[in-house]
Every structure is written in structure tokens, then in C-alpha cells.
Design a protein around this motif. Structure first.
Motif, PDB file in Angstrom:
ATOM      1  N   PHE A   1     -17.718 -17.343  30.548  1.00  0.00           N
ATOM      2  CA  PHE A   1     -18.681 -18.056  29.722  1.00  0.00           C
ATOM      3  C   PHE A   1     -19.997 -18.150  30.464  1.00  0.00           C
ATOM      4  O   PHE A   1     -20.042 -18.533  31.629  1.00  0.00           O
ATOM      5  CB  PHE A   1     -18.153 -19.463  29.394  1.00  0.00           C
TER       6      PHE A   1
ATOM      7  N   ASP B   1     -25.256 -17.281  27.234  1.00  0.00           N
ATOM      8  CA  ASP B   1     -25.248 -16.690  25.895  1.00  0.00           C
ATOM      9  C   ASP B   1     -23.870 -16.718  25.251  1.00  0.00           C
ATOM     10  O   ASP B   1     -23.606 -15.980  24.314  1.00  0.00           O
ATOM     11  CB  ASP B   1     -25.755 -15.249  25.950  1.00  0.00           C
ATOM     12  N   GLY B   2     -22.958 -17.518  25.768  1.00  0.00           N
ATOM     13  CA  GLY B   2     -21.594 -17.574  25.231  1.00  0.00           C
ATOM     14  C   GLY B   2     -20.650 -16.709  26.053  1.00  0.00           C
ATOM     15  O   GLY B   2     -20.915 -16.411  27.213  1.00  0.00           O
ATOM     16  N   TYR B   3     -19.562 -16.296  25.436  1.00  0.00           N
ATOM     17  CA  TYR B   3     -18.571 -15.498  26.148  1.00  0.00           C
ATOM     18  C   TYR B   3     -18.990 -14.047  26.235  1.00  0.00           C
ATOM     19  O   TYR B   3     -19.586 -13.497  25.311  1.00  0.00           O
ATOM     20  CB  TYR B   3     -17.206 -15.593  25.454  1.00  0.00           C
TER      21      TYR B   3
ATOM     22  N   ARG C   1     -13.935 -24.568  20.222  1.00  0.00           N
ATOM     23  CA  ARG C   1     -13.391 -23.302  20.713  1.00  0.00           C
ATOM     24  C   ARG C   1     -11.885 -23.338  20.577  1.00  0.00           C
ATOM     25  O   ARG C   1     -11.250 -24.374  20.751  1.00  0.00           O
ATOM     26  CB  ARG C   1     -13.757 -23.087  22.174  1.00  0.00           C
TER      27      ARG C   1
ATOM     28  N   THR D   1     -21.532 -29.702  20.435  1.00  0.00           N
ATOM     29  CA  THR D   1     -20.793 -28.620  21.064  1.00  0.00           C
ATOM     30  C   THR D   1     -19.993 -27.851  20.031  1.00  0.00           C
ATOM     31  O   THR D   1     -19.541 -28.397  19.030  1.00  0.00           O
ATOM     32  CB  THR D   1     -19.828 -29.164  22.144  1.00  0.00           C
ATOM     33  N   GLU D   2     -19.823 -26.571  20.283  1.00  0.00           N
ATOM     34  CA  GLU D   2     -19.089 -25.694  19.388  1.00  0.00           C
ATOM     35  C   GLU D   2     -17.600 -25.790  19.693  1.00  0.00           C
ATOM     36  O   GLU D   2     -17.178 -25.748  20.839  1.00  0.00           O
ATOM     37  CB  GLU D   2     -19.585 -24.261  19.617  1.00  0.00           C
TER      38      GLU D   2
END
Length: 108
Positions: A57, A60-62, A5, A2-3
Motif C-alpha cells: 500500500f 496511490d493505493g495498492y 477494504r 477511510t475506504e
């Protein structure tokens, strides 16, 4: 994997500092969850109401999307309803001609 944040409270603080450094004004109207709350921005330019933008979110992300009523007179009821259904929501009012661009650069 996971990225990582940044916490929402940190992002909101950075946005406010960036807007104020550029000669604009920003104010937190409702403080949400400091770690993972959603962000809704009420845009204005020289006091004239602009759109409401919400950061959400997705796959494709935020991304930012316009939300809420078209008539600024209906905003208070809309925002109150959103806070009732999502107490973690941050609501930030920004008055700056480039607020949309700054928010998208910083928070996307």
C-alpha cells in the motif's frame, strides 16, 4: 473518510478460487493475519518458476512490485526471512499462465 477494504484472508480465498476456476492451481504456503496481512505471490507457469510479486500500500493505493531473488534456488531462504520479519505476511504460490493478470485485477 477511510475506504473500506476487504480482509486479506477473504482476498486470498477469492484469488485461489479464481485461479482454480481457470484451470490453474494455487496454494497458501504461509497464512498471515486474516484481516490486514500483506500478500506475496510466487508465480509459476506449468511448474516453471516466475517472479515473486508483493502487494503493498502506498500513496496511490495498492500496487504490485516484483521482489526477491532472481535465482529460484534462493527463494526458500528469502521467503523464510520475510516470514521471520513479518509474521502477518501471506505467501501464496500460483501456477497459471495468466496469474499475474488475475492477481492484479482482483487484488489491486
Amino acid at each position: 473518510m477511510t475506504e473500506a477494504r476487504a480482509a486479506t484472508g477473504l482476498l486470498v480465498s477469492a484469488l485461489i478460487r479464481r485461479i482454480e476456476a481457470g484451470g490453474g492451481s494455487a496454494m497458501v504456503l504461509a497464512r498471515g493475519d486474516a484481516t490486514a496481512g500483506a500478500i506475496l505471490i510466487a508465480l509459476a507457469d506449468r511448474g516453471a518458476d516466475g517472479p515473486l510479486l508483493e502487494r503493498s500500500f502506498g500513496l496511490d493505493g495498492y500496487a504490485w512490485r516484483e521482489t526477491g531473488p532472481a535465482d529460484p534456488a534462493d527463494r526458500p531462504a528469502y521467503l523464510a526471512g520475510r516470514r521471520r520479519t513479518d509474521p502477518d505476511l501471506w505467501i501464496v504460490e500460483i501456477d497459471h499462465p495468466d496469474a499475474r493478470r488475475i492477481a492484479m485485477e482482483l487484488l489491486s
